[in-house]
Motif scaffolding. Sequence first.
Motif, short mmCIF file in Angstrom:
data_model
loop_
_atom_site.label_atom_id
_atom_site.label_comp_id
_atom_site.label_asym_id
_atom_site.label_seq_id
_atom_site.Cartn_x
_atom_site.Cartn_y
_atom_site.Cartn_z
N VAL A 8 -29.51 2.23 -29.99
CA VAL A 8 -31.07 1.42 -29.53
C VAL A 8 -31.23 2.18 -28.49
O VAL A 8 -30.26 2.19 -27.51
N GLN A 9 -32.03 2.76 -28.06
CA GLN A 9 -32.07 3.50 -26.36
C GLN A 9 -33.82 3.51 -26.26
O GLN A 9 -35.10 3.60 -27.32
N VAL A 10 -34.18 3.32 -25.16
CA VAL A 10 -35.91 2.76 -25.12
C VAL A 10 -36.27 3.81 -23.79
O VAL A 10 -36.25 4.15 -23.60
N VAL A 11 -37.71 4.25 -24.26
CA VAL A 11 -38.32 5.12 -22.90
C VAL A 11 -39.26 3.90 -23.49
O VAL A 11 -40.54 4.00 -23.81
N THR A 12 -39.80 3.90 -21.80
CA THR A 12 -41.29 3.53 -21.74
C THR A 12 -42.07 4.27 -21.06
O THR A 12 -41.96 4.96 -19.98
N ALA A 13 -43.75 4.00 -20.67
CA ALA A 13 -44.63 5.03 -20.33
C ALA A 13 -45.62 3.94 -20.04
O ALA A 13 -46.44 2.97 -21.11
N CYS A 14 -46.30 4.67 -18.56
CA CYS A 14 -47.64 4.11 -18.60
C CYS A 14 -48.99 5.22 -18.55
O CYS A 14 -48.39 6.00 -17.97
N SER A 15 -50.16 5.11 -19.06
CA SER A 15 -50.89 5.85 -18.97
C SER A 15 -51.68 6.07 -17.67
O SER A 15 -52.21 6.69 -17.54
N ASP A 16 -52.02 4.90 -16.83
CA ASP A 16 -52.70 4.29 -15.71
C ASP A 16 -52.17 3.80 -14.55
O ASP A 16 -52.85 2.67 -13.97
N ASP A 17 -50.96 3.85 -14.17
CA ASP A 17 -50.10 3.33 -12.91
C ASP A 17 -49.20 3.66 -12.49
O ASP A 17 -47.82 4.23 -12.72
N PRO A 18 -49.33 4.32 -11.11
CA PRO A 18 -48.82 5.89 -10.29
C PRO A 18 -47.51 4.84 -9.94
O PRO A 18 -46.56 5.70 -9.71
N THR A 19 -47.89 3.56 -10.05
CA THR A 19 -46.67 2.62 -8.98
C THR A 19 -45.17 2.67 -10.33
O THR A 19 -44.19 2.64 -10.01
N TRP A 20 -45.93 2.74 -11.60
CA TRP A 20 -44.66 2.68 -12.53
C TRP A 20 -43.45 3.93 -12.34
O TRP A 20 -43.40 4.97 -12.02
N SER A 21 -41.82 3.89 -12.49
CA SER A 21 -40.97 4.16 -11.68
C SER A 21 -40.90 5.10 -13.20
O SER A 21 -39.63 6.64 -13.24
N GLY A 22 -40.83 4.60 -14.76
CA GLY A 22 -40.36 4.91 -15.87
C GLY A 22 -41.36 6.41 -16.49
O GLY A 22 -42.24 7.03 -15.24
N GLU A 23 -41.70 6.41 -17.16
CA GLU A 23 -42.63 7.70 -17.52
C GLU A 23 -43.75 8.03 -17.09
O GLU A 23 -44.41 7.15 -17.49
N GLN A 24 -45.03 9.11 -16.59
CA GLN A 24 -45.91 8.47 -16.81
C GLN A 24 -46.89 9.60 -18.19
O GLN A 24 -46.09 10.48 -18.22
N GLY A 25 -48.05 8.88 -18.18
CA GLY A 25 -48.83 9.80 -19.65
C GLY A 25 -48.82 9.23 -20.91
O GLY A 25 -48.47 7.80 -20.80
N ASN A 26 -49.24 9.39 -21.60
CA ASN A 26 -49.93 8.84 -22.54
C ASN A 26 -48.58 8.69 -23.85
O ASN A 26 -47.71 10.02 -23.94
N ILE A 27 -48.50 7.33 -24.44
CA ILE A 27 -47.15 7.96 -25.01
C ILE A 27 -47.02 8.51 -26.08
O ILE A 27 -45.93 9.01 -26.48
N SER A 28 -47.89 9.06 -27.28
CA SER A 28 -48.57 10.20 -27.91
C SER A 28 -47.71 11.83 -27.17
O SER A 28 -47.32 12.76 -28.00
#
Length: 370
Positions: free
Chosen positions: A302-322
């Motif tokens: 299992v490999q996990v990728v997370t993203a936030c579309s409206d949180d500049p402080t998030w250290s993971g991917e930025q943008g809509n998951i689509s």
Amino acid sequence: MYSMSRLLKESWTLVEEQQDKVARHFYARIFLSNPQLRDLFPVQMDVQRARLLGAIVSAVQTVDDPERFDEYLRSLGRDHRKFHAEPEHYDLLRGALLEALRTYAGDQWSLEYEQAWRDGYDRIAQAMIRGAEEDSDTPPFWHAEVIKHERRSRDIAVFTCRPMQAIEYEAGQYLSLETGYQPRLWRMYSPANAMREDNTIDFHVRAIGAGWVSSALVRRLRAGDMLRLAAPMGSMTLDRSSSRDVVFVAGGTGLAPIKALIEELARFNRNRWVHVFFGAKDRDDLYDLEALTEFASRYPWVQVVTACSDDPTWSGEQGNISEVIARYGPWNNHDFFVSGSPKMVKATMRTLAELQVPSMRIKYDAFGDL
């Protein structure tokens, strides 16, 4: 040549702009014909009014693809046992529907239109009645006790219930749920776990606007409360014969069925890699990140990728998951499972089409109509 599909869609345009009035007429005729049926419907009819009529119209207009919809309609018939629906009720609804359409179409209504709606509706009713009969050895719904309730964010809750009798379902399916805080209002939610020996079921719920049921489940539900759960539905389930790697794409509480599918895979998977893409608006909405991290540490596939579309402080991917899934890949030889809001599912389907992922390898679950 008789074209039911053409006549149905053509005639619906005559009343489409007046569908609120059509719905009111439809229900008025039902309750005048059989006042006792009013007790089967919720006190607040605003949402229900659009739901039932919309479901009937959508089903009738797609009835020209019987192989695709037969199983869905049969499962819908099983689900509608929770309303104590009897064969004679289907006749009553047909009469009310035809009268409402005839009234608001006016002089442009024709015998051909009438026959097309009658034939289309009868096909649906027959499939649903058959489904209900096939499931007659199980209860129309199950009582379940809430044994745990947690608020995970400002508008998201995770709770666990234990049905009084075991409910058999497949990971990825969904159940209709009713709470005593809003009697006779049923909403569909996906279990967030594969079947367990102790029969407990987890649900993830977001309170949506003025949603009667979702708000009650998030803000009022407590351990000890009782729920009613209806028959499982849905086809976003695993194909055990496939050897392709899997991509799960979840938006918000769309993570629930994805978790259940991962648990199910863990019981038999030996050689399939699993990629999980989990998107939310901000860190607060990544409400179950700990569980995903645990999956990744427990299962090396299992490999996990997370993203936030409206949180500049998030250290993971930025943008809509689509959009994020397009940064990885290639994906043209994977099985996809997509779960989330209708907007998120539509956007993901567009991305997958652009990436040339065959549609036959995509299963999806949207919390609303696509």
